[in-house]
Design a protein around this motif. Structure first.
Motif, PDB file in Angstrom:
ATOM      1  N   UNK B  91       0.807  -1.232   0.000  1.00  0.00           N
ATOM      2  CA  UNK B  91       0.000   0.000   0.000  1.00  0.00           C
ATOM      3  C   UNK B  91       0.839   1.281   0.000  1.00  0.00           C
ATOM      4  N   UNK B  95      -1.348   4.129  -2.884  1.00  0.00           N
ATOM      5  CA  UNK B  95      -2.132   5.259  -2.376  1.00  0.00           C
ATOM      6  C   UNK B  95      -1.915   5.549  -0.893  1.00  0.00           C
ATOM      7  N   UNK B  96      -1.181   4.716  -0.176  1.00  0.00           N
ATOM      8  CA  UNK B  96      -0.919   5.028   1.235  1.00  0.00           C
ATOM      9  C   UNK B  96       0.466   5.662   1.415  1.00  0.00           C
ATOM     10  N   UNK B  97       1.108   6.046   0.303  1.00  0.00           N
ATOM     11  CA  UNK B  97       2.392   6.737   0.408  1.00  0.00           C
ATOM     12  C   UNK B  97       2.185   8.068   1.115  1.00  0.00           C
ATOM     13  N   UNK B  98       3.108   8.413   1.987  1.00  0.00           N
ATOM     14  CA  UNK B  98       3.073   9.727   2.614  1.00  0.00           C
ATOM     15  C   UNK B  98       4.470  10.331   2.532  1.00  0.00           C
ATOM     16  N   UNK B  99       4.540  11.662   2.313  1.00  0.00           N
ATOM     17  CA  UNK B  99       5.852  12.310   2.165  1.00  0.00           C
ATOM     18  C   UNK B  99       6.736  12.179   3.399  1.00  0.00           C
ATOM     19  N   UNK B 100       6.170  11.715   4.521  1.00  0.00           N
ATOM     20  CA  UNK B 100       6.988  11.579   5.712  1.00  0.00           C
ATOM     21  C   UNK B 100       7.732  10.235   5.714  1.00  0.00           C
ATOM     22  N   UNK B 102      10.396   7.482   4.098  1.00  0.00           N
ATOM     23  CA  UNK B 102      11.699   7.681   3.459  1.00  0.00           C
ATOM     24  C   UNK B 102      12.096   6.411   2.712  1.00  0.00           C
TER      25      UNK B 102
END
Lengths: 269, 219
Positions: B91, B95-100, B102
């Motif tokens: 995920x 769509x569960x990628x978040x910029x926080x 790394x």
């Protein structure tokens, strides 16, 4: 009164109506008259038209559109938050209070185990704008404000910063939020961690009541949302309020979308 | 835009190099910080233990606002990894990628994915069926793959029958089942590919009529 000249509005609106593709529309627009929104509902529901007319006759005549890319709540919140400072009777004081409110949200970010190097970089553009509003000598105009918020990198950084503040607040207050954390697709309950990871932290995920409540409380501000739905309201519109505080931010909600709603004939109380 | 992206990626590469405890490595390909190779050891107590897994990493233009692109370079037998292309179903890569997140935290998530497969959301449907039908046989195949492709030293693994895995074992099939069809004169590679596709394993064998297999073999 809005400080924007007609020429400035024209410039900021470039591309807003001609571009059909949502991804090339400006991230946030200069104000349009509420009547322009009404035009879209011309042949639509009587109930919605009634609510629009009520808003108009009660002075809510300005809408600042946010791009409909799933980040609209956060972008609308940013503009409303900054406009409120700019339009307050003492912008420097309001800016300093806003700066403090953001600083007070930081410990929860640390507690949520977000990498401070990363979130500080996302927060920088927002803090820089708030700091510039605190300057007595040459505070930015509404035009300059919108221009900065139309800059994709700045705007996206601010969206991420607000998402992280929201997530950190929900994580810090699990018992308050847990009963309301549902998946928007399956309507099944989610754990705090799953909800924050799937519905708050990723860009493009729309905000619902839990997120709005969390951000309002995290930044200690009231948010008042005018719901343009088809529910029957006699002589008025449903205002849903989140958080608390004087002079709440005002947003306009249409199913799936948030914009900023203001009064053009703004009177300092 | 690209300044912040470059700064961030360079910092991530440096931070990862400084961290000796995670055993995650990130190296540049052709001196471009936007095309990288990540690597990590297979997690202990899994069929991947002792293996060393390399991941191809592409940093998109809108990073970190868009997810990093990753796929396995090392072949992996796992329900959420395509055994042909190395594509990964996870995920946070979608769509569960978040910029926080790394590069390092994403590679650690891949390592955890090797520990905890999600067969209900598979990338490789055949492998997922194998996993769900006959866990022991799946584990044996995953070990064979780790030894064959990920340099997992055989000494660290529990002994598996035979010195080098046969083509049937690499496909997670019983030799006797493969033979019963090659004895009929069908080509061995074809038999293996058909039995794999039909998930001709364990108890599932009794659910598949011989005529179904023959029909596939004659295609």
């Amino acid at each position: 009164m809005s400080t924007l000249t007609d020429q400035e509005i024209m410039k900021l609106m470039e591309g807003m109506d001609t571009q059909q593709d949502v991804m090339v529309k400006p991230l946030i627009s200069a104000p349009v008259p509420l009547l322009a929104v009404r035009e879209e509902y011309k042949n639509g529901s009587e109930t919605v038209l009634g609510k629009l007319d009520w808003l108009q006759s009660n002075g809510w005549d300005q809408v600042w559109r946010a791009r409909g890319d799933g980040d609209c709540f956060y972008r609308a919140f940013t503009l409303a938050f900054l406009l409120r400072i700019l339009r307050s009777s003492d912008p420097a004081l309001s800016a300093n209070l806003a700066y403090d409110a953001i600083q007070r949200a930081l410990p929860a970010m640390k507690q949520a185990n977000f990498d401070s190097d990363l979130y500080e970089e996302f927060l920088d553009p927002l803090l820089a704008i708030v700091r510039s509003l605190a300057e007595d000598t040459a505070p930015p105009t509404e035009y300059a404000l919108i221009q900065s918020l139309q800059d994709a990198e700045k705007s996206n950084c601010i969206v991420v910063a607000l998402r992280l503040i929201t997530s950190a607040y929900i994580r810090a207050n699990p018992t308050t939020f847990e009963p309301f954390l549902l998946s928007p697709t399956t309507f099944l309950p989610l754990t705090v961690d799953d909800f924050c990871r799937q519905e708050v932290e990723p860009c493009g995920k729309e905000a619902d009541h839990a997120q709005i409540m969390a951000l309002a409380e995290a930044l200690n501000t009231g948010i008042l949302v005018a719901y343009l739905d088809r529910s029957d309201v006699k002589d008025g519109v449903n205002w849903v309020d989140f958080g608390h505080g004087d002079d709440p931010l005002t947003l306009l909600y249409r199913p799936g979308h948030y914009d900023v709603l203001t009064k053009d004939t703004f009177v300092v109380s | 835009m690209s300044d912040a992206r470059l700064r961030r990626v360079q910092k991530e590469i440096k931070d990862c190099a400084k961290d000796k405890t995670s055993q995650i490595s990130i190296e540049m390909v052709d001196e471009s910080p936007f095309h990288l190779i990540g690597a990590f050891p297979g997690p202990p107590d899994t069929p991947y233990e002792g293996g060393y897994y390399e991941v191809d990493i592409h940093i998109p233009d809108a990073y970190p606002f868009q997810p990093v692109k990753m796929k396995f370079i090392t072949k992996v037998y796992h329900p959420n990894v395509s055994s042909a292309s190395g594509a990964i179903c996870l995920d946070i890569l979608k769509d569960a990628w978040s910029p926080v997140l790394t590069l390092k935290s994403t590679l650690i998530s891949l390592q955890s994915l090797l520990c905890d497969p999600v067969p209900n959301d598979p990338q490789d449907a055949e492998v997922a069926k194998h996993y769900l039908t006959d866990r022991a046989s799946f584990t044996a195949t995953a070990k064979h793959w780790a030894q064959a492709y990920a340099q997992a030293p055989a000494s660290k693994q529990k002994p598996v029958p035979g010195k080098q895995a046969s083509d049937a074992e690499m496909a997670g099939l019983a030799e006797s089942n493969v033979q019963s069809f090659t004895d009929m004169g069908f080509e061995r590679a074809k038999v293996i590919s058909v039995l794999k596709k039909l998930n001709y394993r364990g108890n599932n064998v009794s659910n598949i009529h011989e005529s179904t297999v023959l029909e596939e073999l004659f295609k």
